[in-house]
Design a protein around this motif. Structure first.
Motif, PDB file in Angstrom:
ATOM      1  N   LEU A  87       0.822  -1.220   0.000  1.00  0.00           N
ATOM      2  CA  LEU A  87       0.000   0.000   0.000  1.00  0.00           C
ATOM      3  C   LEU A  87       0.857   1.273   0.000  1.00  0.00           C
ATOM      4  O   LEU A  87       0.328   2.367   0.175  1.00  0.00           O
ATOM      5  CB  LEU A  87      -0.908   0.022   1.239  1.00  0.00           C
ATOM      6  CG  LEU A  87      -1.994  -1.047   1.317  1.00  0.00           C
ATOM      7  CD1 LEU A  87      -2.807  -0.881   2.602  1.00  0.00           C
ATOM      8  CD2 LEU A  87      -2.934  -0.975   0.131  1.00  0.00           C
ATOM      9  N   ALA A  88       2.160   1.105  -0.173  1.00  0.00           N
ATOM     10  CA  ALA A  88       3.023   2.292  -0.197  1.00  0.00           C
ATOM     11  C   ALA A  88       2.731   3.121  -1.453  1.00  0.00           C
ATOM     12  O   ALA A  88       2.193   2.606  -2.436  1.00  0.00           O
ATOM     13  CB  ALA A  88       4.490   1.856  -0.187  1.00  0.00           C
ATOM     14  N   MET A  89       3.043   4.397  -1.376  1.00  0.00           N
ATOM     15  CA  MET A  89       2.789   5.289  -2.519  1.00  0.00           C
ATOM     16  C   MET A  89       3.984   6.193  -2.759  1.00  0.00           C
ATOM     17  O   MET A  89       4.550   6.738  -1.807  1.00  0.00           O
ATOM     18  CB  MET A  89       1.582   6.180  -2.216  1.00  0.00           C
ATOM     19  CG  MET A  89       0.266   5.606  -2.607  1.00  0.00           C
ATOM     20  SD  MET A  89      -1.029   6.659  -1.956  1.00  0.00           S
ATOM     21  CE  MET A  89      -1.494   5.717  -0.554  1.00  0.00           C
ATOM     22  N   GLU A  90       4.296   6.394  -4.022  1.00  0.00           N
ATOM     23  CA  GLU A  90       5.441   7.244  -4.357  1.00  0.00           C
ATOM     24  C   GLU A  90       5.230   8.673  -3.873  1.00  0.00           C
ATOM     25  O   GLU A  90       4.115   9.200  -3.974  1.00  0.00           O
ATOM     26  CB  GLU A  90       5.649   7.308  -5.884  1.00  0.00           C
ATOM     27  CG  GLU A  90       6.122   6.024  -6.492  1.00  0.00           C
ATOM     28  CD  GLU A  90       4.983   5.236  -7.081  1.00  0.00           C
ATOM     29  OE1 GLU A  90       3.884   5.264  -6.494  1.00  0.00           O
ATOM     30  OE2 GLU A  90       5.186   4.601  -8.124  1.00  0.00           O
ATOM     31  N   GLY A  91       6.309   9.260  -3.391  1.00  0.00           N
ATOM     32  CA  GLY A  91       6.302  10.679  -3.034  1.00  0.00           C
ATOM     33  C   GLY A  91       5.263  11.072  -2.015  1.00  0.00           C
ATOM     34  O   GLY A  91       4.762  12.198  -2.051  1.00  0.00           O
ATOM     35  N   LEU A 123       4.693  17.716   7.442  1.00  0.00           N
ATOM     36  CA  LEU A 123       3.281  18.122   7.549  1.00  0.00           C
ATOM     37  C   LEU A 123       2.787  18.705   6.231  1.00  0.00           C
ATOM     38  O   LEU A 123       1.679  19.208   6.154  1.00  0.00           O
ATOM     39  CB  LEU A 123       3.108  19.169   8.664  1.00  0.00           C
ATOM     40  CG  LEU A 123       3.455  18.709  10.082  1.00  0.00           C
ATOM     41  CD1 LEU A 123       3.343  19.872  11.058  1.00  0.00           C
ATOM     42  CD2 LEU A 123       2.547  17.579  10.531  1.00  0.00           C
ATOM     43  N   ALA A 124       3.631  18.655   5.210  1.00  0.00           N
ATOM     44  CA  ALA A 124       3.251  19.271   3.924  1.00  0.00           C
ATOM     45  C   ALA A 124       1.993  18.612   3.373  1.00  0.00           C
ATOM     46  O   ALA A 124       1.960  17.391   3.197  1.00  0.00           O
ATOM     47  CB  ALA A 124       4.390  19.124   2.931  1.00  0.00           C
ATOM     48  N   PRO A 125       0.946  19.408   3.104  1.00  0.00           N
ATOM     49  CA  PRO A 125      -0.315  18.826   2.609  1.00  0.00           C
ATOM     50  C   PRO A 125      -0.123  18.084   1.288  1.00  0.00           C
ATOM     51  O   PRO A 125      -0.806  17.093   1.031  1.00  0.00           O
ATOM     52  CB  PRO A 125      -1.233  20.039   2.422  1.00  0.00           C
ATOM     53  CG  PRO A 125      -0.557  21.175   3.089  1.00  0.00           C
ATOM     54  CD  PRO A 125       0.892  20.860   3.201  1.00  0.00           C
ATOM     55  N   GLY A 126       0.830  18.567   0.472  1.00  0.00           N
ATOM     56  CA  GLY A 126       1.048  17.944  -0.829  1.00  0.00           C
ATOM     57  C   GLY A 126       1.451  16.478  -0.715  1.00  0.00           C
ATOM     58  O   GLY A 126       1.156  15.665  -1.589  1.00  0.00           O
ATOM     59  N   ASN A 127       2.133  16.136   0.374  1.00  0.00           N
ATOM     60  CA  ASN A 127       2.575  14.745   0.552  1.00  0.00           C
ATOM     61  C   ASN A 127       1.443  13.828   1.005  1.00  0.00           C
ATOM     62  O   ASN A 127       1.584  12.606   1.001  1.00  0.00           O
ATOM     63  CB  ASN A 127       3.704  14.675   1.586  1.00  0.00           C
ATOM     64  CG  ASN A 127       4.951  15.404   1.115  1.00  0.00           C
ATOM     65  OD1 ASN A 127       5.165  15.544  -0.085  1.00  0.00           O
ATOM     66  ND2 ASN A 127       5.759  15.876   2.044  1.00  0.00           N
TER      67      ASN A 127
END
Lengths: 348, 434
Positions: A87-91, A123-127
């Motif tokens: 379930l891992a996701m890039e970036g 805490l970056a929302p983009g991540n």
């Protein structure tokens, strides 16, 4: 009045479509483009639905791209007899997924969390956008969407051109590299050969990519680009304390239900590894994480057999090294961390 | 399920085969009805109960309305139907919106009231099938048409899958007679239907979703300022996206129905080629505009009670039309803007006493005004201001004539050219992507 020949027009259009699509598919295959699945929310949701398999039969992996590249799922299954659910996701930051699993009372399985410090302690929302979108999709998936996924799986397993990431109209247009006006932001495009995706969501680099240092440079340039965008200092102080507390709470929820959680620091090398050591000192982040959660952890630097990998683009293992890493990971889990894989004898 | 999905392709192939088997007409209609329920249940099975409830209530209330001669009883029956239909719509579509506003209101007057956020799921197509059933009961009340003879035909009229979740909004006389006698698509109808389906899918999938949505989303989700050229590109892309998305979907619906031998009304007629706002609404989502005209504007009095009432009726119709599109104040404001545009147009027509086209707007001005407001109005206020500035005024680098108080600051800010990407979707009643 003359009536248009609708039937003939339909047949003619159909013939043109079949011929053009077939030509496109044949061309792609002849140029050694392997099948790659669209690693979107549909494929992720398909795997997310599997986390309820019994603890002695499956292991769930969450994290960032390193988990996807570094863990060889076939080897894992062969050595453990266990079903790896990737379930891992890039970036991305895996904490929304951890939180989702923690809240899910039905999840009581084994969980391995990959820690890529720059993404994990952030805490970056983009991540978090990608994981949140996938989690929401999974919980709202309709019967029609599930059926469409099954049909799509059959088609995607047979046709290279259905790789949306590389061969959709938009992807092809993006690859034209038309220069932007000054100041216009554009996300960089990774070479296709860098990230072929299997149906189990394992990523791998093609032999052509592994052998081509120019391709490596393209990717390292992208890492450099991302690094230049991120001017914020690494998370520390109260925000880090709060993040640690959230992780601690989520891990405890899973453990209280009988689930097992383990953190893993997958290999990186070169300038990437140097930067990570400087930005995220082990004592302040990794050691503290393990101490606070009480979970076992495996840090690649602690094991000589896997401490010196050279990642082609500093951050991910090539397929041959992924096999070595997986063999050693399973070995450490069994001998040092006391993990038992009841299905092992059956598989071997 | 939605037309642009593999599930629908499989479903449609099976339906086409089934519909062309040598079976009795009643059996074919039962097949179509079951298929329509399956089509709806593939989104969220429990909500099929709502569809049944709406169908059963309106079938029996409609018949009773037509036969009832007592004025009071007739009104009572109409009220039952209206409460049933609009009550469901209000609860599912506007429940959260109404509660939010109520909470804001009571907090504003000093009560500390903070209820739990309701988790109401919006049933797919409820706005469409509510309007479909409402027009039946209102027609029965007014005796504008005969009641549908069989429950099967009425159920199929309400549930017929091509129009069920995203229109066109059909009236009983348009569809029910087609169920009364055996129908099978001719070879020409089948070819034309497939052509329309392909065209509709091309408009929706290729033009709207692939080619235009990215640009529109980038501009409308931009966190920073932008150049006027970029703003215009975003606005035009969004105008194209909403047209191709909606008209494409309607075209699919018409094509699918035609493949089965049924004719649905057109829903779009070159709307961006319209001359003036009233002309636009005669060409954009035609079946909704006609519904609002016939079941709201005219019953309110239309233009029969003097100019002031006419203007009021226009505004009420556009406000409710705006609210129909989405449960938020931005849609109400969007409706109000359109009501205002229609006022201005009507004033000019009244002054000029023209019998010909009222205002000739350029297409660019028209799409600019008609396309963006719902998305534009969702933004934060400073962002609205910035977007407004770059959108309505030429690039400030070359012209100083628009500079007024505060404008230089916005100009300086706009020169930063910081872009960020993101995604957004316009509000819609349809089931989303599946």
């Amino acid at each position: 009045m003359h009536q248009p020949q609708w039937g003939k027009a339909c047949v003619f259009a159909l013939v043109i479509i079949v011929l053009s699509v077939s030509a496109w598919e044949i061309w792609l295959r002849n140029h050694h483009n392997p099948l790659s699945y669209d690693d979107g929310k549909e494929l992720w949701a398909d795997k997310r639905a599997m986390v309820y398999e019994p603890q002695d039969k499956a292991t769930v992996f969450i994290g960032s791209s390193r988990n996807k590249y570094d863990l060889d799922l076939t080897i894992w299954t062969k050595l453990t007899g266990d079903h790896p659910i990737q379930l891992a996701m890039e970036g991305s930051n895996p904490l929304p997924v951890l939180d989702d699993l923690a809240k899910d009372q039905k999840f009581k399985g084994k969980l391995i969390i990959d820690v890529t410090e720059g993404l994990f302690f952030s805490l970056a929302p983009g991540n978090k956008g990608g994981p949140q979108e996938r989690i929401e999709y999974y919980h709202k998936r309709t019967p029609a969407q599930k059926f469409s996924f099954l049909v799509n799986r059959e088609l995607e397993s047979r046709l290279v051109f259905l790789d949306k990431e590389s061969y959709s109209l938009n992807a092809m247009l993006d690859k034209l590299h038309v220069p932007n006006r000054k100041g216009v932001f554009q996300m960089p495009i990774f070479p296709r050969e860098f990230g072929i995706v299997t149906f189990d969501r394992q990523n791998y680099m093609t032999p052509e990519f592994v052998a081509d240092s120019n391709e490596h440079k393209k990717v390292t340039a992208i890492w450099e680009f991302f690094r230049s965008l991120n001017t914020d200092p690494p998370l520390s102080g109260p925000p880090l304390d709060s993040l640690m507390k959230t992780i601690q709470d989520d891990v405890k929820k899973i453990q209280d239900r009988g689930g097992k959680v383990l953190f893993v620091r997958t290999p990186s090398s070169g300038p990437f590894w140097m930067g990570e050591q400087m930005g995220f000192p082990r004592a302040k982040y990794w050691d503290r994480l393990l101490a606070l959660t009480g979970c076992p952890g495996i840090h690649f630097a602690d094991y000589p057999a896997v401490a010196s990998f050279v990642c082609p683009e500093w951050s991910h293992l090539k397929p041959a090294d992924a096999v070595t890493w997986t063999i050693n990971l399973v070995d450490i889990l069994q001998k040092e961390k006391g993990w038992v894989f009841p299905g092992k004898t059956v598989a071997q | 399920m939605v037309f642009n999905s593999y599930t629908f392709i499989v479903f449609f192939i099976l339906i086409l085969i089934l519909h062309n088997l040598p079976l009795g007409w009643k059996t074919k209609k039962v097949n179509l009805l079951l298929a329509s329920y399956l089509f709806y249940a593939a989104w969220n099975p429990p909500f099929i109960l709502l569809l049944w409830l709406s169908t059963v209530v309106d079938y029996f209330v409609g018949r009773a309305l037509y036969r009832q001669e007592n004025k009071h009883k007739k009104r009572f029956l109409l009220v039952i139907s209206l409460i049933g239909n609009l009550g469901m719509l209000c609860f599912f579509k506007y429940g959260t919106f109404l509660l939010d506003n109520f909470v804001h209101l009571v907090n504003a007057i000093g009560f500390d009231y903070h209820p739990a956020k309701p988790n109401i799921i919006l049933p797919a197509g409820i706005s469409f099938y509510t309007f479909t059933t409402l027009c039946y009961t209102i027609d029965m009340y007014k005796k504008k048409s005969e009641p549908v003879k069989s429950m099967l035909d009425f159920s199929l009229f309400v549930t017929f899958f091509p129009h069920l979740v995203a229109g066109p909004i059909v009236r009983p006389p348009q569809l029910v007679p087609q169920f009364e006698s055996p129908r099978k698509a001719t070879q020409q109808q089948l070819s034309q239907g497939l052509l329309l389906l392909s065209l509709g899918l091309f408009m929706k999938v290729v033009l709207a979703d692939s080619m235009l949505s990215g640009s529109a989303n980038t501009v409308f989700n931009a966190h920073g300022p932008m150049q006027s050229l970029d703003a215009w590109m975003g606005v035009l892309a969004f105008s194209g996206q909403i047209f191709f998305d909606f008209a494409g979907y309607s075209t699919c619906a018409i094509g699918v129905a035609l493949c089965l031998g049924f004719v649905l009304p057109h829903n779009f007629l070159f709307p961006y080629a319209s001359i003036g706002f009233s002309d636009f609404w005669r060409r954009w989502h035609i079946t909704l505009s006609a519904w609002l005209r016939d079941y709201l504007y005219i019953p309110l009095g239309g233009n029969r009670n003097g100019k002031v009432r006419t203007y009021m009726n226009l505004m009420i119709t556009m406000l409710l039309g705006g609210l129909w599109h989405g449960a938020s104040w931005t849609f109400v404001v969007w409706g109000a803007l359109h009501g205002f545009y229609l006022w201005v147009e009507k004033i000019i027509v009244d002054i000029r006493k023209d019998k010909v086209q009222p205002i000739a707007l350029t297409p660019s001005a028209e799409v600019g005004v008609l396309g963006p407001p719902p998305e534009f109005l969702k933004k934060e206020k400073p962002q609205q201001l910035r977007t407004g500035l770059v959108y309505f005024f030429p690039d400030q680098c070359n012209l100083g004539i628009f500079q007024g108080p505060g404008f230089p600051f916005s100009v300086g800010y706009a020169q930063c050219h910081v872009w960020r990407c993101g995604t957004c979707r316009s509000d819609a009643d349809n089931p989303g992507n599946d």
